[in-house]
Each structure stands twice: as structure tokens, then as C-alpha cells.
Design an enzyme around this catalytic site. Structure first.
Site, PDB file in Angstrom:
ATOM      1  N   GLY A  28      51.668 -17.023   1.129  1.00  0.00           N
ATOM      2  CA  GLY A  28      51.260 -16.009   1.543  1.00  0.00           C
ATOM      3  C   GLY A  28      51.359 -15.805   3.045  1.00  0.00           C
ATOM      4  N   VAL A  29      51.886 -14.813   3.707  1.00  0.00           N
ATOM      5  CA  VAL A  29      51.951 -14.599   5.124  1.00  0.00           C
ATOM      6  C   VAL A  29      50.874 -13.566   5.821  1.00  0.00           C
ATOM      7  CG1 VAL A  29      54.345 -15.733   5.308  1.00  0.00           C
ATOM      8  CG2 VAL A  29      53.903 -13.344   4.594  1.00  0.00           C
ATOM      9  N   GLY A  30      50.341 -12.779   5.023  1.00  0.00           N
ATOM     10  CA  GLY A  30      49.573 -11.604   5.553  1.00  0.00           C
ATOM     11  C   GLY A  30      48.600 -11.744   6.506  1.00  0.00           C
ATOM     12  N   GLU A  31      47.930 -12.987   6.665  1.00  0.00           N
ATOM     13  CA  GLU A  31      46.487 -13.105   7.309  1.00  0.00           C
ATOM     14  C   GLU A  31      46.768 -14.322   8.192  1.00  0.00           C
ATOM     15  OE1 GLU A  31      43.231 -11.931   4.698  1.00  0.00           O
ATOM     16  OE2 GLU A  31      44.667 -12.367   3.296  1.00  0.00           O
ATOM     17  N   GLN A  39      55.074  -9.668   9.385  1.00  0.00           N
ATOM     18  CA  GLN A  39      53.364  -9.907   9.227  1.00  0.00           C
ATOM     19  C   GLN A  39      52.719 -11.029   9.810  1.00  0.00           C
ATOM     20  OE1 GLN A  39      51.017  -8.774   6.578  1.00  0.00           O
ATOM     21  NE2 GLN A  39      52.691  -7.096   7.022  1.00  0.00           N
ATOM     22  N   ASN A  71      61.201 -12.208   2.035  1.00  0.00           N
ATOM     23  CA  ASN A  71      62.087 -11.494   2.897  1.00  0.00           C
ATOM     24  C   ASN A  71      61.839 -12.074   4.271  1.00  0.00           C
ATOM     25  OD1 ASN A  71      62.665  -9.547   4.543  1.00  0.00           O
ATOM     26  ND2 ASN A  71      63.046  -8.059   2.815  1.00  0.00           N
TER      27      ASN A  71
END
Ligand SMILES: Cc1cc2nc3c(=O)[nH]c(=O)nc-3n(C[C@H](O)[C@H](O)[C@H](O)COP(=O)(O)OP(=O)(O)OC[C@H]3O[C@@H](n4cnc5c(N)ncnc54)[C@H](O)[C@@H]3O)c2cc1C
Lengths: 349, 747
Positions: free
Chosen positions: B709-712, B645, B638
């Protein structure tokens, strides 16, 4: 939280009779309630003064003076077009303080009477003469906070932005108390800690601020006034240093000057001799530097090497410079900041 | 040719910038967070926090506190009820020793030394105050200088690995140019908007918890262990978290105490930590002091990269900010070493905080790289490209995918990097502000954990998908549903998603930037399982247009099964199920990365961050005026949520570079700025000109969905880029974060 009685007097007279030692006035509550939550303020009675009629007006007189009720919200005052045009650096100082939400709640009287932000004052278990007379001062272990005007017993810094230009402009505070009404010149409202840090202002117990007046003479600085506030974060932070500078210029020379500093002393700081250095001079970097340095002359010897002293001098100097350039047509998007127009073209040297 | 935008795929939910499914509930206040739970008979709990960091509690005025109206009970080490789990032990691999009033010792400021239970929050607060604790205090140790350093034994949670490839000393000694610099980073506290909370209620030996958790199943296991009950007896509800950043995956002392109080008092108990108590028992990012030694040869190739990190932990447990890890796997150094050393301080045990290790390590590494480039007279980006790692340095393993070169190129183009003068202090704006440009490489590993999921296709053609995932605000409610909808071949509106409750299949941990890949993988498997069953039914059903087709030729889209090689042969889900007794179909699935896959490839998200700062030449105030981040993070489910993020990570980077720092009182060891008025994170006015580009990346190896992943990752790269831009603006190398006016003002 200590249980307390909550009173909402409908008149000034009722309010004054309700007061007793142990009671506290409640304005917007943005400072008092926080202090109650952390156990620093422990009133047995909270007297909400916001229902008192007649204390929420902003009156601009034709002679250039202004009278502002003690309950006027910080944002309402800053956003009052006539007021901001007449006293731009007061508006700018207001808008550089706290956050939008807080300014919407905070009152004029509460802003003048807000408590210092010394971390040890705010930690009830630590030694603090202001909170607990005679207990000592834990801020001394870091060499104290204020650069100027501190005492052995207390070096807490006055946190208000608004008070800095008010001091510069010779505001007058109207006070009501059990013994009637009186006027307090702004310069004598806040006290230096001396032997009695617990007494922060010259208001007598039970006295209430009802209004603030700006004298007619204050409006003549409207064209050349600036409030400058320095901090790490661009907004929503107390001042590391700040300065209110106002000039009157005639034929390329300074005919009147005001300079007050914030963030450095237990009360907003003003040195008339520094202002006097400017009179009769054409505005310029050198004379501003001299005046700014003079404003910090009284710094405690221990603070001489403190980087904040250098910063305070430069802040005053830059505020004078900005005042000389002229008050911007409209309030800058970031009030009190050197970053007045963030989207500037970059040029290569 | 990589593309900035995700290719549009007909019928696909993934890849669409769907707005948060929980958005309306959040903005209208309808979303109930843990502390909104208010069962009848609720008691309010509040911890008394230690006002010193080291010593003993010698007196508590319990009688006075208990005589305050509304106070029901005071728990102290003297009367603390029995707890089956020994707090000196750890319930799960990912947990710490906790303080639950096991003795009168004080090991850090803010440690719970008593708990007051009262009828109202106000009475509890006054009870805490009336306890008026007295202490026998000892001098606290709160800075990295105060204790001798010890080598951190690698292995296990909180004990980062040491790596060595090649002869680092020889390489550094033989280098044409060498660098030896030390950077420090400050202690940081998570400070999610929602502080840690719990509403605990017992019925017999069954425990019901409303508790914000980043790891529901793991939390249940831990609480079951503490209270000596089977894990099935614990239910945990955690539909929404007001942020977590790593601090809500692990049980904390105050929460265990509140649950214990609920058991002994026979009433539901609510605890919501005051902001100030978030600076102690709930974890933090420990301070680091990192020494970096770099060497290059005549061709500017890195011959040596030696990264040593000294970090703090508590006096009673180990978690070391794995900062030196950041140097593993990024640049093609011939000799590479990462080591960690620790000091024991009188602070709460640190823990994982957004990009643990990489955040602080990347800050130091990217600045050191900038310094090395400066020494070599090279453009910092050119220097990084010269040392681009085609395979994982040291091991030679291939990357599962690595579009970092595209990130560099696209980010640099967007930013206008080519116009950057090599030497500092060359640019000004119209107002005379010094302007500087800096960059940093972003890197974060792409791990997976374990998760399970269930999918049910209803006879009416709608579906229910279930997994106990955690939405900290990152958008799991939405992105996971998108994945599930695709697996089921249904439009998103037809899919109901149940999540955030322990009665559902284990959704794994929302951490390590691996939640979408893991929980998403499980949902994908569950959905696929249902479609497989449905295809078997349809192909075996003579009344179906799909009859006789092998199920390998059948696919699902838009609520229909169809033949891939003849789309005219199709049938709606409802029709198939209607002939099959009108029953629903349920499937299950799980996800985890096979160890062989993890062995075969190095797996990371990559990126490049470019920063512009303006610095007032006299006042030395810094403002980040532009940040451009280009990231390659596998398949983006998304783009709206992923961008958000990445923005959030980059904004965090601004805070780490310029604002965030906990200050300790030297005498007592307390954190002096333990509130949001004093502990600064960026405000809107600090964030101007933020831009994120996501670089398309197909990764067939990382997992079946191709998700990293994109969170961090947004935090990494950014901090260093800002530090480097400040150097470029001012000519001053400040080797500590956050960089302050004070540092720049110094002559
Ligand atoms: C997070 C945060 C950040 C802030 N940042 C800034 C900042 O950057 N700059 C800044 O200047 N300020 C800042 N403030 C302080 C803010 O300006 C004050 O809290 C506010 O002005 C107080 O007004 P109030 O009406 O809410 O006062 P209250 O909280 O109601 O009262 C404050 C004190 O004044 C007394 N009082 C109130 N009214 C009267 C009266 N009429 N007469 C006599 N005594 C009275 C009360 O008894 C109390 O002692 C910040 C506050 C917070 C919480």
C-alpha cells in the site's frame, strides 16, 4: 445569515444616499462576506459599490505620483508594470498577501478597511470590545496580541500587508461622504483602539474611500525598496511580522529613509525617529540594527520578552538590508520572502 | 538488482501510468459529490455547535429561532425524536460513541447542541445564531498536562497494543551510550476539502443516503443499527469523496441527526458541515508526548528501544494515537518496549488520521535515532544500516518482502547524501541561508480487510466489474479497474467499472492503505472466476480451437483465450460466447488474508526519506527545498497514482513538521483556528523539489497480487527527516512538532 437588502448603485451619489446606519459597503466581499457568514458582521443592507464608474483607474502622473481608484483589484494594481516599477514594495506587499484567487477579487478600498484577524473577534460568542463594545477582551487571557499600540480593551493586530508600505510612503486616502469629499493622510486613517476599539478608522459613518494617492516624492525610493513578510508557511498566511523599508542613497550615504512595520500593532506602525537615525549614515548592519530596535522602542512592557518582538526587529533590519542591496530587476517569484531564489547552490563550510 | 521503473509487461493494464478515469468528470464538475444531490423538497440542516468544551447547556432560545422565516424545526435534547440505536453503544467494531442530543451536557467544543432544519442554508444559519445558547461552563481540559495519565488497556479499535521483548531496563542501564528524550506532536484535524455531508431521504422504512464514505458496507450496517431497520433497507451512494484521510469511515453525530430529522419531518434533508464544525465531532489526530529511551553497545548496535506515548482521548470514548507502534518492527533492538498511556480531555474523540500512530511515532523515533547517531558520532544512515532488522525484531518472523536496503541506497544516491558533513551548521547557500540534510526511515504495515466483487463478461466481449469500493481521490476508479481488466484479459477500455454504491458487492474499507490489495484482490478473483468458466466452455466445445485442452493450459489476453504452450490456438471471447447461446457469464470473488499468512510473515511497506531544508539564520524561517523518498511497497498497479499518493504523504509530512496544529482557547476549549486561513497545511510554495522513487519489490506472500500500500507511508519518515535536517542546518534540536520560528529563535 441575517437577511439583508442588496443594492447596486450606479453612481457615487446614489451610493452615498443609500447608506444608513446598519448598511455596509461591499467591495470584493472577500472579508465582509466571510464575516457575515460567521455572524460577526450583520448588515441590514449591503451596498455593492463595484458598479460605480470611475473608481477603477490607475493613473500614473508625470511628476512621479499616482492615483488609484478604490475599486482597483489587488492583483491588477500589483501587476500594473508602470506602478510596480515606481512603487515596487507596494506591489510586493500586495503579492505577498492572501492568495491569487483572493487578490483577483479584493479591492484596494476593501484591503484598507479589512477587519483584524483576532480569533476572538471572529468567534461571536466570545468577549470582544471591538465587535461588542463593553463586553471585554478574550485575547487578554493569552496576554494580548499586539506588541505595541494596544489598549486594555483591545490588542487586535491590523492584518493588511498593503497598508504597511502605503504608510511608509505617505499615501493619501480620498474619501467621499454625505458632507462632500476630503483627504485623509494614511497615517491617520487607522485608529489605535484606546477606549473605543469598535471604531477602527477615522472614516465617518457613511464615508466611502474613492481613491488612494501616492505622492510624487514616493517614487524616489524605487531603486532601494523592499517589503519583507515573515510567516511559517511560505505563502497564503498573514504576517507574523513584516516590514517595508525604502532608502534613498547618494554618494554612499542614506539621504532619505522610510520604515514601517506590520503584524505587530493595531495599525501599520511607523516610527519617524527610527528613520531619522538612518539619515546621513552609510548603509550597514549596525545602523540598521539600531533603527530597527528603535522602531520597537514603544513596545508594551509585557511584550518585551515576546519572541515576536525580536522577530520584528530582525525583520525590519533585514528589510533595510534588502532595500540597501537594491530593488531586484523583476519582482521575485516569491514576493516579500527571504527565499527569493529557491534554487541556490549549496556550499560546504 | 532492483529497478526504479516498473518492468513493462505486454498486454498488462497493471503497471501502466493510466490517468484517472474520473479525471475529466472531476475537472469539468460533472462528478456529483454527495452534497450535489438535490431531491425535491429538500430541507437544509445545520448543527448549533457548543461554544464551550465542558459543562451544560442551560438555555436555547428555540422560539426565536423557530420564528425566523424559513426555519422549519429545531431539534434539541428536549424534543429529539427516538433513535433505536443507543448513542452510548457502538454499532460496529470500528466506530465511536456519538453526540446526537442525548442530553444537555457539553463534552467538547463544537459538539452539536441543537440542529436547525430550514428551507434554505441561510435561514438555517440564522436559526442557529438566534438560539443564542447559554451555558453553565466548567474549566475545560485541553492539554496533556491537565489530567492524570492512565495506562491504555491494549486491544480493540483505538486501544493500541503494548509490546515487550527482553529486559528493557537492564538493557538501557547497561548501554554504552544512552538517550532519553521526549518529543511532542500537536493535535491535527483531517480537513478534507469536502467536509462531511449527507443527503438523506426516507421512503417508508427505506433509507437512501448520499454520503461520502470510506467504508460503504460498514456505514450501511451502522446506519441500519441506529435507525432500527434491516441493513437491506439502506442504500448508500458514495461515488466520489473529496478526501477522507480516515475521518469518513465512521458515522458521526451530525450525520445521524440529519437522517433522523429527515425521518421525523418526512422530507429529504441535506447537511454539509461548515469548515469550523470539522473541528470537533468528526475525529482528529490527538496530541502526543512521547518518551524515547535508546541504548547502544560498543558496536553501535541498539540494545534498548523503549517508546512510551502519552496521548489524548475524549472524556467518553477511547482512541489513542498508537504512536509507540512505530517502534515495533523497524530496528533490530535487542530489548524492545512500546507502551501507551492516555489522558481524558474535553475534546471530541480522536480517530484514525492518515498513518495513525506511525505518523506521530515515526516523527519522534526518527529524530531519536538521529540523536543517537549524533551521540555515537555516526552518519545517521550508517547507524540505521548497522541496526537493520533482517527479521522482525522481537518475534523473529521473516518479512514477506523488505527492499528497505535498496530504498536507503537509491534514495541516498539520488539525494547526494554521501556529501553530507557529519556535524551541523556546515552548509550555506549563496544567499547565506543555513542548509541542512536529514533522513528518516518510512514504515507502514500492509494489512488487508475483506471485500467481494462481481464480474460479468458480455457477449460482445466487453465486461462489467462491480464492487462498492471508495475513491477518496486516491484513484480507486482507475487502479481497481486495471486489476479487473488484467484478470479478465481485456484492455481497460472494454471494462466498465461500477463502484461507490452499496447495492454492489462489499468493497471493504478504504483505509489502512489496504484498499487496492483488498478490493483489487476481490476483483481479481471475480475476473479469474469468469475466465475459468469461459475456459471450461471453450475446452468442452468441439467447435473451438481450444477444444480438448485442459483448462489449466488456457490463459486470457487481449479479449482472447489461448493455449499457453501454443498461442496459435486462440479464440476471441465473443466467438466462444456466441456459440454458447450468446449469454453473458458472471463470476464472483472475494479477498481477505488468511490468518495463517498473517502469522507467518511480518508485512509492511518500507521507505527512506531524505530532506534538505534551508533556514534563514536571522528570521529562522524554514523551507523544505528538497525531499527525496524511495519506497518499496510491493507491486505498483499504477505508477502515476502511486507516486501521487507518495507525494501527498510527503507533503503531509511537511505540514506535520512545520505547519499543522490546532490551537485551543484556554478558557473555553474551542479551537481558535478552525478554518483554513488559520489551520495551515502546506501550499504550493512550500513544496519544491519533491521526488519519489519506487523500488521494485516482488512479494509472493502478502497477497495474490503482491500489493502492499502507498496511501500513508509517505507521511512516515518525512516528518523526522525534516526535523533532523533542521538540526543539521542550525544545530538546534527542537523536540516538538510542528517546529516553529519561535522555537528556532529562542537563544
Ligand atoms: C484566507 C484569507 C487570507 C488572507 N490573507 C491576507 C494576507 O496575507 N495579507 C493581507 O493583507 N490580506 C489578506 N487577506 C485579506 C484580504 O486582503 C481582504 O479580504 C481584501 O483585501 C478585502 O478586500 P475586498 O474588496 O474583498 O473587501 P470587502 O470584503 O468587500 O470589504 C472589507 C471591508 O471594507 C469595507 N469597504 C470595502 N470597500 C470600501 C470602500 N471603498 N470604502 C470604505 N469601506 C470599504 C467593507 O464595508 C468591509 O467592511 C486574506 C483574506 C482571506 C479570506
Amino acid at each position: 445569515m441575517k437577511p439583508f437588502d442588496f443594492k447596486q448603485p450606479a453612481t457615487l451619489e446614489q451610493a452615498l444616499t443609500l447608506w444608513h446606519p446598519g448598511a455596509a459597503w461591499l467591495g470584493g466581499g472577500t472579508n465582509l462576506v466571510d464575516l457575515m457568514k460567521i455572524g460577526v458582521a450583520r448588515p441590514d443592507t449591503v451596498i455593492d459599490i463595484t458598479r460605480i464608474p470611475g473608481l477603477s483607474e490607475i493613473d500614473l502622473a508625470d511628476d512621479g505620483s499616482a492615483r488609484i481608484g478604490a475599486l482597483v483589484k489587488n492583483s491588477d494594481l500589483a501587476d500594473h508594470p508602470g506602478f510596480a516599477a515606481r512603487f515596487p514594495m507596494v506591489a510586493e506587499a500586495l503579492l505577498s498577501g492572501a492568495s491569487g484567487q483572493l487578490r483577483n477579487a479584493a479591492t484596494l478600498g476593501g484591503n484598507l478597511m479589512q477587519a483584524p484577524r483576532c480569533p476572538w473577534f471572529q468567534l461571536p460568542e466570545s468577549a470582544c470590545n471591538r465587535r461588542n463594545p463593553g463586553s471585554g477582551c478574550d485575547a487578554r487571557q493569552v496576554g494580548g496580541l499586539a506588541l505595541i499600540g494596544a489598549s486594555e480593551g483591545c490588542s487586535a493586530i491590523h492584518p493588511s500587508d498593503l497598508c504597511v508600505p502605503l504608510l511608509a510612503l505617505d499615501a493619501v486616502v480620498e474619501v467621499a461622504g454625505p458632507d462632500g469629499h476630503r483627504e485623509v493622510p494614511f497615517a491617520t486613517l487607522h485608529r489605535l483602539p484606546g477606549e473605543h476599539p469598535e471604531t477602527a478608522t477615522t472614516l465617518a459613518p457613511g464615508e466611502l474611500i474613492v481613491a488612494l494617492r501616492l505622492p510624487a516624492g514616493a517614487a524616489r525610493f524605487a531603486g532601494h525598496a523592499a517589503y519583507l513578510k515573515v510567516r511559517e508557511r511560505t505563502s497564503f498566511a498573514f504576517a507574523l511580522t513584516s516590514a517595508a523599508a525604502a532608502l534613498e542613497l547618494r554618494d554612499g550615504r542614506i539621504t532619505a529613509a522610510r520604515l514601517a512595520l506590520g503584524g505587530i500593532a493595531p495599525k501599520p506602525w511607523r516610527v519617524p525617529e527610527a528613520e531619522a537615525l538612518l539619515i546621513g549614515q552609510p548603509p550597514g548592519a549596525e545602523v540598521f540594527a539600531r533603527a530597527a530596535a528603535h522602531a520597537l522602542e514603544g513596545a508594551d512592557p509585557a511584550a518585551r520578552k515576546n519572541w515576536r518582538r525580536l522577530l520584528a526587529i530582525r525583520t525590519a533590519q533585514k528589510a533595510l538590508h534588502m532595500a540597501a542591496l537594491g530593488t531586484p530587476e523583476t519582482l521575485p517569484a516569491l514576493p516579500g520572502s527571504v527565499f527569493r531564489s529557491p534554487a541556490q547552490e549549496v556550499s560546504h563550510a | 538488482m532492483p529497478e526504479i521503473a516498473q518492468p513493462f509487461r505486454f498486454g498488462s493494464n497493471a503497471g501502466q501510468p493510466v490517468t484517472r478515469r474520473d479525471g475529466i468528470a472531476k475537472v469539468t464538475g460533472a462528478a456529483a459529490f454527495a452534497a450535489d444531490t438535490a431531491p425535491a423538497g429538500l430541507l437544509h440542516a445545520l448543527c448549533a455547535p457548543a461554544a464551550i468544551a465542558r459543562g451544560r447547556v442551560t438555555h436555547l432560545d428555540i422560539a426565536r429561532a423557530e420564528s425566523h422565516p424559513g426555519v422549519v424545526r429545531v431539534l434539541t435534547p428536549a424534543n429529539r425524536p427516538f433513535l433505536e440505536g443507543d448513542p452510548a453503544e457502538k454499532p460496529t467494531m470500528f466506530s465511536f460513541r456519538i453526540e446526537v442530543l442525548q442530553d444537555d451536557s457539553v463534552r467538547y467544543a463544537g459538539q452539536p447542541i441543537a440542529m436547525v432544519l430550514a428551507e434554505t442554508p441561510e435561514a438555517a444559519a440564522e436559526g442557529v445564531r438566534l438560539l443564542n445558547p447559554q451555558y453553565a461552563a466548567e474549566t475545560p481540559r485541553v492539554t496533556l498536562d491537565e489530567e492524570a495519565a492512565y495506562p491504555v488497556e491494549p486491544g480493540g479499535f483505538g486501544r493500541p497494543a503494548a509490546t515487550l521483548h527482553g529486559d528493557i531496563e537492564a538493557a538501557h542501564g547497561a548501554a554504552t551510550r544512552a538517550l532519553d528524550v521526549t518529543y511532542t506532536t500537536a493535535p491535527q484535524y483531517h480537513n478534507a476539502m469536502e467536509t462531511h455531508a449527507v443527503v438523506a431521504e426516507w421512503t417508508g422504512d427505506r433509507l437512501h443516503l448520499a454520503l461520502p464514505s470510506q467504508a460503504l458496507a460498514m456505514s450501511c450496517a451502522a446506519y441500519a443499527w441506529f435507525f432500527g431497520i434491516p441493513v437491506e433497507n439502506v442504500t448508500l451512494s458514495s461515488p466520489y469523496l473529496g478526501g477522507g484521510f480516515g475521518s469518513k469511515a465512521i458515522p458521526t453525530g451530525p450525520q445521524v441527526l440529519a437522517i433522523l430529522a429527515a425521518r421525523v419531518l418526512g422530507r429529504p434533508v441535506k447537511l454539509m458541515l461548515p469548515r469550523a464544525q470539522m473541528f470537533g465531532p468528526t475525529g482528529h489526530r490527538g496530541a502526543t508526548r512521547q518518551r524515547l529511551r535508546l541504548g547502544i553497545d560498543d558496536d553501535f548496535a541498539l540494545t534498548a528501544l523503549d517508546h512510551d506515548s502519552l496521548s489524548e482521548t475524549s472524556s467518553f470514548d477511547d482512541f489513542h494515537e498508537p504512536a509507540a507502534n512505530a517502534s515495533q518492527g523497524l530496528y533490530a533492538a535487542q530489548a524492545l518496549r512500546s507502551t501507551h498511556r492516555g489522558v481524558r480531555l474535553d475534546v471530541g474523540t480522536p480517530g484514525p488520521m492518515r498513518a495513525p500512530g506511525e505518523a506521530s511515532g515515526s516523527a519522534a523515533l526518527e529524530c531519536a535515532m538521529d540523536e543517537m547517531a549524533e551521540q555515537a558520532g555516526l552518519d545517521p544512515l550508517a547507524f540505521r544500516l548497522l541496526n537493520y532488522a533482517e527479521t522482525e525484531p522481537g518475534t523473529g518472523r521473516p518479512y514477506s518482502s523488505k527492499a528497505l536496503r535498496d530504498c536507503y541506497r537509491l534514495g541516498a544516491e539520488r539525494f547526494g547524501w554521501a556529501h553530507r558533513p557529519l556535524t551541523p551548521r556546515q552548509m550555506r547557500d549563496a544567499e547565506g541561508m543555513l542548509v541542512g540534510w536529514g533522513m528518516g526511515t518510512a514504515l507502514f504495515p500492509a494489512p488487508m480487510f475483506q471485500a467481494q466483487a462481481r464480474a460479468t463478461l458480455n457477449p460482445d466481449g466487453t465486461a462489467l466489474v462491480e464492487t462498492a469500493a471508495a475513491d477518496m481521490g486516491q484513484g480507486a476508479w482507475t487502479a481497481l479497474a486495471q486489476i479487473a481488466a488484467d484478470a479478465l484479459g481485456l484492455p481497460l477500455e472494454k471494462v466498465t467499472f461500477h463502484s461507490g454504491h452499496s447495492s454492489l458487492p462489499d468493497g471493504g474499507v478504504a483505509g489502512g492503505s489496504g484498499h487496492t490489495a483488498t478490493a483489487g484482490g476481490a476483483l481479481h478473483a471475480a475476473g479469474t472466476d469468469v475466465i475459468r468458466q469461459l475456459a471450461e466452455i471453450a475446452t468442452a466445445d468441439p467447435a473451438s480451437p481450444l477444444h480438448g485442452a485442459g483448462n489449466a493450459r488456457v490463459a486470457a489476453r487481449d479479449g482472447q483465450l489461448f493455449l499457453v504452450d501454443d498461442e496459435t490456438r486462440a479464440e476471441a471471447f465473443e466467438a466462444i460466447l456466441a456459440r454458447h447461446g450468446g449469454q453473458s457469464l458472471t463470476g464472483g470473488g472475494s479477498a481477505a488474508r488468511p490468518p495463517e499468512d498473517a502469522q507467518r510473515h511480518a508485512m509492511s511497506s518500507h521507505g527512506a526519506v531524505f530532506a534538505e531544508v534551508k533556514v534563514d539564520p536571522e528570521l529562522c524561517q524554514v523551507r523544505v527545498t528538497r525531499l527525496v523518498g524511495a519506497f518499496a511497497a510491493g507491486r505498483i498497479i499504477n505508477p502515476r497514482l502511486a507516486d501521487s499518493q507518495l507525494y501527498g504523504g510527503m507533503i503531509w509530512g511537511i505540514g506535520m513538521a512545520l505547519h499543522e496544529e490546532a490551537h485551543h482557547d484556554p478558557r473555553t476549549g474551542r479551537v481558535l483556528n478552525a478554518d483554513l486561513a488559520g489551520y495551515h497545511v502546506p501550499v504550493n510554495a512550500d513544496v519544491t523539489g519533491l521526488e519519489v522513487l519506487t523500488v521494485h519489490e516482488e512479494d509472493p506472500h502478502v497477497n495474490i497480487l503482491g500489493i502492499k500500500g502507498v496511501g500513508e507511508i509517505g507521511v512516515t519518515g518525512t516528518v523526522g527527516a525534516i526535523g533532523n535536517a533542521i538540526w543539521h542546518a542550525t544545530g538546534k534540536r527542537i523536540r516538538r512538532f510542528p517546529i516553529r520560528i519561535e522555537d528556532l529563535l529562542a537563544e
